[in-house]
Design a protein around this motif. Structure first.
Motif, PDB file in Angstrom:
ATOM      1  N   PRO A 146       5.970  -1.007   8.660  1.00 55.24           N
ATOM      2  CA  PRO A 146       6.123  -2.213   7.957  1.00 55.24           C
ATOM      3  C   PRO A 146       5.006  -2.697   7.330  1.00 55.24           C
ATOM      4  O   PRO A 146       3.815  -2.696   7.648  1.00 55.24           O
ATOM      5  CB  PRO A 146       6.338  -3.316   9.273  1.00 55.24           C
ATOM      6  CG  PRO A 146       6.908  -2.333  10.364  1.00 55.24           C
ATOM      7  CD  PRO A 146       5.873  -1.170  10.373  1.00 55.24           C
ATOM      8  N   PHE A 147       5.269  -3.308   6.055  1.00 56.27           N
ATOM      9  CA  PHE A 147       4.203  -3.755   5.297  1.00 56.27           C
ATOM     10  C   PHE A 147       3.262  -5.036   6.013  1.00 56.27           C
ATOM     11  O   PHE A 147       2.075  -4.701   5.968  1.00 56.27           O
ATOM     12  CB  PHE A 147       4.885  -4.537   3.962  1.00 56.27           C
ATOM     13  CG  PHE A 147       3.886  -4.986   3.092  1.00 56.27           C
ATOM     14  CD1 PHE A 147       3.019  -4.356   2.070  1.00 56.27           C
ATOM     15  CD2 PHE A 147       3.498  -6.315   3.009  1.00 56.27           C
ATOM     16  CE1 PHE A 147       2.058  -4.677   1.256  1.00 56.27           C
ATOM     17  CE2 PHE A 147       2.589  -6.853   1.957  1.00 56.27           C
ATOM     18  CZ  PHE A 147       1.856  -6.124   1.503  1.00 56.27           C
ATOM     19  N   PRO A 168       6.311  -5.964  -0.799  1.00 49.02           N
ATOM     20  CA  PRO A 168       7.493  -5.422  -1.683  1.00 49.02           C
ATOM     21  C   PRO A 168       8.629  -6.035  -1.812  1.00 49.02           C
ATOM     22  O   PRO A 168       8.959  -6.974  -1.257  1.00 49.02           O
ATOM     23  CB  PRO A 168       7.643  -4.131  -0.810  1.00 49.02           C
ATOM     24  CG  PRO A 168       6.409  -3.838   0.137  1.00 49.02           C
ATOM     25  CD  PRO A 168       5.936  -5.277   0.161  1.00 49.02           C
ATOM     26  N   GLN A 169       9.576  -5.421  -2.560  1.00 50.37           N
ATOM     27  CA  GLN A 169      10.599  -6.083  -2.898  1.00 50.37           C
ATOM     28  C   GLN A 169      11.502  -6.526  -1.789  1.00 50.37           C
ATOM     29  O   GLN A 169      12.211  -7.581  -1.668  1.00 50.37           O
ATOM     30  CB  GLN A 169      11.477  -5.403  -3.887  1.00 50.37           C
ATOM     31  CG  GLN A 169      12.754  -6.108  -4.552  1.00 50.37           C
ATOM     32  CD  GLN A 169      13.280  -5.417  -5.575  1.00 50.37           C
ATOM     33  OE1 GLN A 169      13.351  -4.579  -5.719  1.00 50.37           O
ATOM     34  NE2 GLN A 169      14.397  -6.246  -6.483  1.00 50.37           N
ATOM     35  N   GLY A 170      11.433  -5.839  -0.650  1.00 49.77           N
ATOM     36  CA  GLY A 170      12.362  -6.097   0.725  1.00 49.77           C
ATOM     37  C   GLY A 170      11.726  -7.029   1.558  1.00 49.77           C
ATOM     38  O   GLY A 170      12.065  -7.232   2.504  1.00 49.77           O
ATOM     39  N   GLU A 172       8.166  -8.503   3.988  1.00 49.09           N
ATOM     40  CA  GLU A 172       6.972  -8.081   4.826  1.00 49.09           C
ATOM     41  C   GLU A 172       7.565  -7.168   5.611  1.00 49.09           C
ATOM     42  O   GLU A 172       6.673  -6.210   6.421  1.00 49.09           O
ATOM     43  CB  GLU A 172       6.179  -9.229   5.481  1.00 49.09           C
ATOM     44  CG  GLU A 172       5.554 -10.054   4.185  1.00 49.09           C
ATOM     45  CD  GLU A 172       4.614 -11.012   4.924  1.00 49.09           C
ATOM     46  OE1 GLU A 172       4.446 -11.102   6.035  1.00 49.09           O
ATOM     47  OE2 GLU A 172       4.627 -12.071   4.016  1.00 49.09           O
ATOM     48  N   THR A 174       9.699  -4.717   5.133  1.00 54.94           N
ATOM     49  CA  THR A 174       9.702  -3.415   4.402  1.00 54.94           C
ATOM     50  C   THR A 174       8.724  -2.030   5.127  1.00 54.94           C
ATOM     51  O   THR A 174       7.755  -2.296   5.072  1.00 54.94           O
ATOM     52  CB  THR A 174       9.695  -3.530   3.068  1.00 54.94           C
ATOM     53  OG1 THR A 174      10.439  -4.465   2.532  1.00 54.94           O
ATOM     54  CG2 THR A 174       9.871  -2.382   2.409  1.00 54.94           C
ATOM     55  N   LEU A 175       9.481  -0.961   5.414  1.00 60.14           N
ATOM     56  CA  LEU A 175       8.849   0.282   5.854  1.00 60.14           C
ATOM     57  C   LEU A 175       7.950   0.783   4.478  1.00 60.14           C
ATOM     58  O   LEU A 175       8.605   0.876   3.385  1.00 60.14           O
ATOM     59  CB  LEU A 175       9.703   1.196   6.352  1.00 60.14           C
ATOM     60  CG  LEU A 175      10.075   0.913   7.665  1.00 60.14           C
ATOM     61  CD1 LEU A 175      10.954   1.868   8.195  1.00 60.14           C
ATOM     62  CD2 LEU A 175       8.874   0.640   8.882  1.00 60.14           C
ATOM     63  N   VAL A 176       6.717   0.903   4.632  1.00 57.07           N
ATOM     64  CA  VAL A 176       5.961   1.584   3.339  1.00 57.07           C
ATOM     65  C   VAL A 176       5.258   2.836   3.916  1.00 57.07           C
ATOM     66  O   VAL A 176       4.925   3.126   5.079  1.00 57.07           O
ATOM     67  CB  VAL A 176       5.167   0.595   2.862  1.00 57.07           C
ATOM     68  CG1 VAL A 176       5.692  -0.683   2.446  1.00 57.07           C
ATOM     69  CG2 VAL A 176       4.005   0.197   3.941  1.00 57.07           C
ATOM     70  N   ASP A 199       4.550   2.645  -2.463  1.00 59.20           N
ATOM     71  CA  ASP A 199       5.207   1.502  -2.119  1.00 59.20           C
ATOM     72  C   ASP A 199       4.407   0.450  -2.192  1.00 59.20           C
ATOM     73  O   ASP A 199       4.732  -0.614  -2.362  1.00 59.20           O
ATOM     74  CB  ASP A 199       5.596   1.746  -0.599  1.00 59.20           C
ATOM     75  CG  ASP A 199       6.485   2.835  -0.288  1.00 59.20           C
ATOM     76  OD1 ASP A 199       7.703   2.828  -1.229  1.00 59.20           O
ATOM     77  OD2 ASP A 199       6.398   3.801   0.680  1.00 59.20           O
TER      78      ASP A 199
END
Length: 260
Positions: A146-147, A168-170, A172, A174-176, A199
């Motif tokens: 995850p970010f 990222p757009q999704g 904190e 969001t998986l990066v 990402d």
């Protein structure tokens, strides 16, 4: 070991021909024929670094940032640069700086930062001469995070007091996995990171409009200039590891910038 031989080893990895036209990498103070047995490695040459160099009786300081960017019209000891010049010459201490020549080395500034952050299979982000020379790197995390977790890892690893960021757009959570980074001020290479489908892009010295213009395009981290380049002294240490020199990683090598 002669100073000229130490310079040859460093410049075999980071030749001065790769430095930017505005830069002043290379030998700052000293005689290339001088004998060197002890070296202090640091990011910036400050009063505290010179104090440490004199206390440890080193023959050479190797810094990332050059002590001398612009010509000095007088040397009276009124500025940090002037004091360092006077004190190092009096103490017989040479100074060498690698800066943008080392920035362009694959396993230099950005490569060592990537290794500390656990980024594998990294490659040059913005090539200048070939795929082994250029600014920044891009690589993969072995396991997506995850970010928010990458933020925590980065803050801890770099000892950063604070990190400015845009997720990222999704968001904190969001998986990066694909991470681009550039030690120092590298915001200008964000389009390379986006084009290569990173990402997250990690660098320093981001301006407000750069955050705004790229929000929603990619996750961004501004980790601090010193923080992103602090491991460069390890690169120099590895290059000189088999030279029989006494190498000191400067204890006084700290960012002067504080955050609350």
């Amino acid at each position: 070991m002669l100073l000229k031989d130490i310079i040859h080893i460093i410049e075999s990895a980071a030749p001065l021909s790769n430095q930017e036209s505005w830069d002043n990498s290379g030998l700052q103070i000293g005689d290339k024929e001088a004998s060197v047995s002890s070296v202090l490695l640091c990011t910036d040459v400050t009063d505290a670094i010179v104090d440490e160099a004199i206390a440890k009786q080193v023959d050479l300081i190797i810094s990332h940032h050059p002590l001398l960017f612009h010509g000095l019209k007088t040397i009276q000891g009124q500025t940090m640069q002037e004091r360092a010049v006077i004190r190092c010459i009096r103490a017989g201490i040479s100074i060498y700086s690698s800066h943008t020549a080392m920035d362009c080395f694959l396993h230099g500034v950005s490569g060592r930062l990537a290794e500390h952050l656990g980024i594998a299979h990294y490659r040059i982000l913005h090539p200048t001469l070939n795929d082994q020379t250029g600014y920044g790197v891009i690589g993969e995390l072995p396991t997506p995070l995850p970010f928010s977790e990458l933020l925590k890892r980065t803050k801890t690893t770099l000892g950063a007091a604070a990190i400015r960021y845009i997720p990222p757009q999704g968001g904190e959570a969001t998986l990066v996995s694909r991470i681009a980074l550039c030690g120092g001020a590298g915001a200008e290479f964000i389009d390379d990171a986006i084009h290569q489908q990173a990402d997250v892009y990690l660098s320093a010295d981001w301006k407000h409009h750069q955050f705004i213009e790229n929000a929603g395009r990619i996750g961004i981290m501004d980790v601090g200039h010193f923080e992103s380049e602090q491991f460069t002294k390890e690169v120099i240490a590895s290059l000189l590891a088999d030279c029989g020199l006494t190498l000191h990683l400067a204890a006084a090598d700290r960012s002067p910038v504080k955050a609350v």
